[in-house]
Every structure is written in structure tokens, then in C-alpha cells.
Design an enzyme around this catalytic site. Structure first.
Site, PDB file in Angstrom:
ATOM      1  N   LYS A 105      22.353  18.933 -29.088  1.00  0.00           N
ATOM      2  CA  LYS A 105      22.248  19.722 -27.857  1.00  0.00           C
ATOM      3  C   LYS A 105      23.465  20.625 -27.736  1.00  0.00           C
ATOM      4  CE  LYS A 105      25.286  18.637 -25.506  1.00  0.00           C
ATOM      5  NZ  LYS A 105      26.769  18.542 -25.689  1.00  0.00           N
ATOM      6  N   TYR A 155      23.658  18.016 -19.461  1.00  0.00           N
ATOM      7  CA  TYR A 155      23.272  16.631 -19.157  1.00  0.00           C
ATOM      8  C   TYR A 155      22.685  16.525 -17.749  1.00  0.00           C
ATOM      9  CZ  TYR A 155      25.493  14.920 -23.379  1.00  0.00           C
ATOM     10  OH  TYR A 155      25.803  14.686 -24.690  1.00  0.00           O
TER      11      TYR A 155
HETATM   12  P1  NAD Z   1      33.492  19.264 -33.822  1.00  0.00           P
HETATM   13  O1  NAD Z   1      34.350  20.461 -33.632  1.00  0.00           O
HETATM   14  O2  NAD Z   1      34.141  17.930 -33.781  1.00  0.00           O
HETATM   15  O3  NAD Z   1      32.692  19.373 -35.194  1.00  0.00           O
HETATM   16  C1  NAD Z   1      32.038  20.548 -35.591  1.00  0.00           C
HETATM   17  C2  NAD Z   1      31.883  20.551 -37.092  1.00  0.00           C
HETATM   18  O4  NAD Z   1      31.266  21.780 -37.474  1.00  0.00           O
HETATM   19  C3  NAD Z   1      33.231  20.478 -37.828  1.00  0.00           C
HETATM   20  O5  NAD Z   1      33.143  19.594 -38.892  1.00  0.00           O
HETATM   21  C4  NAD Z   1      33.428  21.908 -38.331  1.00  0.00           C
HETATM   22  O6  NAD Z   1      34.157  21.944 -39.544  1.00  0.00           O
HETATM   23  C5  NAD Z   1      32.005  22.355 -38.552  1.00  0.00           C
HETATM   24  N1  NAD Z   1      31.845  23.802 -38.549  1.00  0.00           N
HETATM   25  C6  NAD Z   1      31.021  24.463 -39.379  1.00  0.00           C
HETATM   26  N2  NAD Z   1      31.115  25.776 -39.182  1.00  0.00           N
HETATM   27  C7  NAD Z   1      31.994  25.970 -38.187  1.00  0.00           C
HETATM   28  C8  NAD Z   1      32.488  27.113 -37.529  1.00  0.00           C
HETATM   29  N3  NAD Z   1      32.069  28.353 -37.852  1.00  0.00           N
HETATM   30  N4  NAD Z   1      33.385  26.936 -36.547  1.00  0.00           N
HETATM   31  C9  NAD Z   1      33.791  25.717 -36.182  1.00  0.00           C
HETATM   32  N5  NAD Z   1      33.344  24.580 -36.780  1.00  0.00           N
HETATM   33  C10 NAD Z   1      32.466  24.705 -37.774  1.00  0.00           C
HETATM   34  O7  NAD Z   1      32.352  19.365 -32.716  1.00  0.00           O
HETATM   35  P2  NAD Z   1      31.394  18.182 -32.238  1.00  0.00           P
HETATM   36  O8  NAD Z   1      31.972  17.559 -31.028  1.00  0.00           O
HETATM   37  O9  NAD Z   1      31.066  17.305 -33.383  1.00  0.00           O
HETATM   38  O10 NAD Z   1      30.104  19.009 -31.764  1.00  0.00           O
HETATM   39  C11 NAD Z   1      29.113  19.454 -32.681  1.00  0.00           C
HETATM   40  C12 NAD Z   1      27.762  19.551 -31.958  1.00  0.00           C
HETATM   41  O11 NAD Z   1      27.410  18.266 -31.473  1.00  0.00           O
HETATM   42  C13 NAD Z   1      27.739  20.486 -30.751  1.00  0.00           C
HETATM   43  O12 NAD Z   1      26.525  21.161 -30.686  1.00  0.00           O
HETATM   44  C14 NAD Z   1      27.886  19.551 -29.564  1.00  0.00           C
HETATM   45  O13 NAD Z   1      27.293  20.045 -28.380  1.00  0.00           O
HETATM   46  C15 NAD Z   1      27.146  18.314 -30.080  1.00  0.00           C
HETATM   47  N6  NAD Z   1      27.632  17.058 -29.463  1.00  0.00           N
HETATM   48  C16 NAD Z   1      26.721  16.220 -28.939  1.00  0.00           C
HETATM   49  C17 NAD Z   1      27.130  15.027 -28.353  1.00  0.00           C
HETATM   50  C18 NAD Z   1      26.111  14.065 -27.792  1.00  0.00           C
HETATM   51  O14 NAD Z   1      26.511  13.085 -27.163  1.00  0.00           O
HETATM   52  N7  NAD Z   1      24.832  14.266 -28.048  1.00  0.00           N
HETATM   53  C19 NAD Z   1      28.482  14.723 -28.289  1.00  0.00           C
HETATM   54  C20 NAD Z   1      29.393  15.600 -28.851  1.00  0.00           C
HETATM   55  C21 NAD Z   1      28.965  16.776 -29.440  1.00  0.00           C
END
Ligand code: NAD
Length: 370
Positions: A136, A221
Site C-alpha cells: 500500500k 489506514y
Molecule cells: P524502505 O525505504 O525501508 O525500503 C524501500 C526499498 O526500496 C529499499 O530497499 C530501497 O533500496 C528500494 N528502492 C528501490 N528503488 C528505490 C528508489 N528509487 N528510491 C528509494 N528506494 C528504492 O521503505 P519501506 O518502509 O520498506 O516501504 C516500502 C513500501 O512498503 C512502501 O510502499 C510502503 O508504503 C510499504 N509499507 C507497508 C507497510 C505495511 O504495514 N503494510 C509498512 C511499511 C511500509
């Protein structure tokens, strides 16, 4: 009286996940020894913070295995590969991951990257003829969401959104109570979702990668929760934006938005989305006969819930473990979860997000057709 209530709550919690045993197809991989249930083989795309949480949760899944990894960082592919037992020929980078199409050990790809990348990555996964599970918000806006749905439909694959709370036991218990009329006619929902964001350089604070600010990330959410708690689709939206720190929250990155949703049955929802308050995680549902309250309501848990009948005494299970086993039952056995997690469900939230931003910009009530 108390025992029968407990029995009722335990049985509704259990029934949300009582998927019947899969009758085995020939040659399919199976779960734990002696199990006849087919296993969903998933590749993770994007190995960041949330992917790590998902990967750890999958270790406890009965029906899910990580069989592929996609990352732009070779070191991560190596370390995650050895940690989760993913062989080198099932590790990909962002340039070559279309080749998952030739990998018979991958059923689905779980996209866990910044929001702006979801659409294009989902379309590539669909074209590779693998099921798409996408975090999401499913995309940046409804138009993108529609393109993703069309691509998955054309490829004959399913599109699911990582709505973990649709599989969470206290949430589903309250939804069942509402369906059974325990709260009477629903009149009001309050959804408060927020946290205080740190590092200003992170992708969540860049409109280009996040698509907005708090609303895209955490306010969603309250949007999604309003729909599954009230049990109807909203027909109008009003919204107002408050920005106390325009230096930090640049143009297009919302800090705080208050929004209201109107439902056809007469219920209203009053919600808040913010990146500038701590511990804001509360749902409150009220009907003519009773109420349900969850605080915390959407964090990783344990969640806490009570109704006019008392505390909900249901054990915590890691959300992502329930979600992934639930998605395996959905994709492999055609089971339907209590609240959908498909692309259409993601699209409804995107339409509401679009309308909230339009209401903030225009100051006018927006009508919705979901
Ligand atoms: P994060 O920054 O921790 O991880 C993102 C990943 O994407 C990293 O490994 C990064 O290297 C990679 N990436 C690839 N291309 C990129 C770019 N151009 N710029 C930046 N990063 C890049 O983020 P996250 O917290 O893991 O979030 C990722 C997704 O998951 C988002 O869509 C977020 O909304 C979703 N999320 C959902 C929940 C949930 O509870 N469902 C919780 C957290 C995050």
C-alpha cells in the site's frame, strides 16, 4: 455468560482463517511434512525495512516460502539469499527481473518499494505472468491503479494489495460483530492515523517517490479502515489540510489532513492523517446499539480492542504471517478473505485519496462513485 462470549469471540477469530485443506495438484510443492497444502512461492522485490519484516514473518508461515529476491544492491542479494535459502539463479536486479517469467519456482512477486515504483514494477511482473502482491498504497493515484488492474487482467494473473489488517484477528472479530448486528445501525467512525516522521531526506518526504505525504503512507489506514469498519463505500469526501512546518513538509508533501467521509446509510467518518504527532493510532466505531474501539488499531501489534461488551481477548499473531498464509489460500485455493485484498479494493482507496487531495485543493465537497 462471560464464557459464552469468549467462546463466541474465539470461534469468530478462528473461522476467519479456517481454510479447508487444499486437494493436491500433481507435481505441486507442498508445505510441512505430511501436509497436502500447496505452498505459495514468493519473490520479494525491494529489500528494505518492510521487506525484512515480511521475510521474517514468512518463516512462520505454513504455506509460503521465499523463492526469489529482487534488489539493486548485490550485497543484499547475497546476504538475503543465504539467510532465506534463495539460490543465485533466483536472484535478480531491477534491470533483469522480467526474467522471473522463466523461473518455475516463483508463483508471485511481492512489491515492497517506494510508492512511485509500484505501477511500473507491477506491470512488468504481470507481463512475466506472475501474480502481483503490491504494498500500500497500491499506486500514486486511481489512474495508475486502473492501469495495473488492466495489465494483470490482460496477463491472467491476480493483483493483491498488502492490506495485512484484513487478516488480523481482532479487526476481523469486530467486522464480524458489526455484520451480525452487535452495534446496530452504524452512525459514526473515527480513524486517527499518524506518527512523527524522522529523516527529512527519506523517500517518504519526497513527492516524486511517495506521491504525497502522510496521507499516502499512513492516512490510507484511516481511509481503508473507515470502509471495512463501517462496511459501506463512501459517497462524499470533505477535507482540510494543516501545515505547521512548510519548511520541512514541502509543496505536495502533506503534513496533516483532516477528512470526513459520508456513507449511503447515513454514517459519517471523521479522520486525521499526520506526520507530526506521535502514537496516533485509533479507530472508534459507534452504532445505535454499541461501539468498538481499537487503540492501537493499525500498528504491527499487539493491537488492543474493546467493545461495549468488554475487552476482546484474542491472541496476537504476527500480521504478516497471517496475511501471507491468507494470500496463499486466496491465490492457490481461490479462498475469499472477509474483506477483499484485490486490486479493486486498492483502487477504491486510491479514488478516495484522489478525492481527499482534490477537496483540500478546492475547499469543496467531492462526490464519489466507487
Ligand atoms: P524502505 O525505504 O525501508 O525500503 C524501500 C526499498 O526500496 C529499499 O530497499 C530501497 O533500496 C528500494 N528502492 C528501490 N528503488 C528505490 C528508489 N528509487 N528510491 C528509494 N528506494 C528504492 O521503505 P519501506 O518502509 O520498506 O516501504 C516500502 C513500501 O512498503 C512502501 O510502499 C510502503 O508504503 C510499504 N509499507 C507497508 C507497510 C505495511 O504495514 N503494510 C509498512 C511499511 C511500509
Amino acid at each position: 455468560m462471560k464464557n459464552s462470549r469468549r467462546h463466541f469471540l474465539q470461534s469468530i477469530a478462528a473461522s476467519a482463517f479456517a481454510f479447508p485443506v487444499w486437494s493436491a495438484a500433481e507435481g505441486a510443492p507442498y508445505g510441512a511434512a505430511g501436509s497436502q497444502e500447496r505452498v505459495l512461492r514468493v519473490a520479494l522485490l525491494g529489500l528494505g525495512g518492510y521487506a525484512k519484516r515480511v521475510a521474517e514473518a514468512i518463516k512462520d508461515c505454513k504455506r509460503v516460502k521465499i523463492t526469489g529476491l529482487i534488489s539493486g544492491t548485490p550485497d543484499k542479494l547475497k546476504s538475503w539469499g543465504s539467510l532465506y535459502g534463495v539460490p543465485e539463479n533466483s536472484r535478480y536486479n531491477y534491470e533483469n527481473f522480467d526474467r522471473v517469467g522463466d523461473n518455475p519456482d516463483i508463483d508471485a512477486v511481492y512489491i515492497i518499494t517506494p510508492n512511485a515504483l509500484h505501477k511500473e514494477q507491477a506491470i512488468r511482473v504481470a507481463r512475466a505472468k506472475k501474480h502481483v502482491i503490491c504494498e500500500k498504497p497500491m499506486a500514486l493515484n486511481a489512474k495508475e491503479g486502473e492501469e495495473m488492474i488492466a495489465a494483470c487482467k490482460a496477463a491472467g494473473v491476480q493483483l493483491l494489495v498488502g492490506y495485512r489488517l484484513h487478516f488480523e484477528n481482532k479487526t476481523t472479530a469486530i467486522i464480524r460483530m458489526r455484520q451480525e448486528g452487535e452495534f446496530g445501525r452504524i452512525r459514526f467512525f473515527q480513524g486517527l492515523s499518524g506518527f512523527k516522521i524522522g529523516d527529512p531526506s527519506q523517500w517518504r518526504m519526497q513527492k516524486k517517490l511517495a506521491g504525497g505525504g502522510a496521507l499516502m503512507d499512513i492516512g490510507i489506514y484511516a481511509v481503508n479502515g473507515a470502509r471495512y469498519m463501517v462496511g459501506e463505500e463512501p459517497i462524499w469526501v470533505t477535507a482540510q489540510e494543516t501545515k505547521t512546518d512548510p519548511e520541512r513538509f514541502k509543496e505536495g508533501v502533506d503534513e496533516t489532513i483532516q477528512f470526513q467521509l459520508g456513507f449511503p446509510g447515513g454514517a459519517v467518518a471523521s479522520c486525521l492523517s499526520t506526520y507530526n504527532m506521535s502514537y496516533l493510532d485509533r479507530f472508534f466505531l459507534n452504532g445505535e446499539k454499541g461501539f468498538a474501539e481499537m487503540q492501537p488499531s493499525t500498528g504491527y501489534g499487539p493491537l488492543k480492542a474493546r467493545t461495549h461488551k468488554g475487552e476482546l481477548d484474542i491472541p496476537h499473531v504476527t500480521h504478516q504471517t497471517l496475511q501471507m498464509d491468507g494470500m496463499a489460500a486466496l491465490l492457490l485455493d481461490g479462498k475469499k478473505p472477509l474483506v477483499p485484498v484485490d486490486g479493486e479494493e486498492g483502487l477504491k482507496d486510491l479514488k478516495i485519496l484522489d478525492a481527499i487531495y482534490a477537496a483540500c485543493a478546492s475547499g469543496k465537497k467531492q462526490m464519489l462513485k466507487l
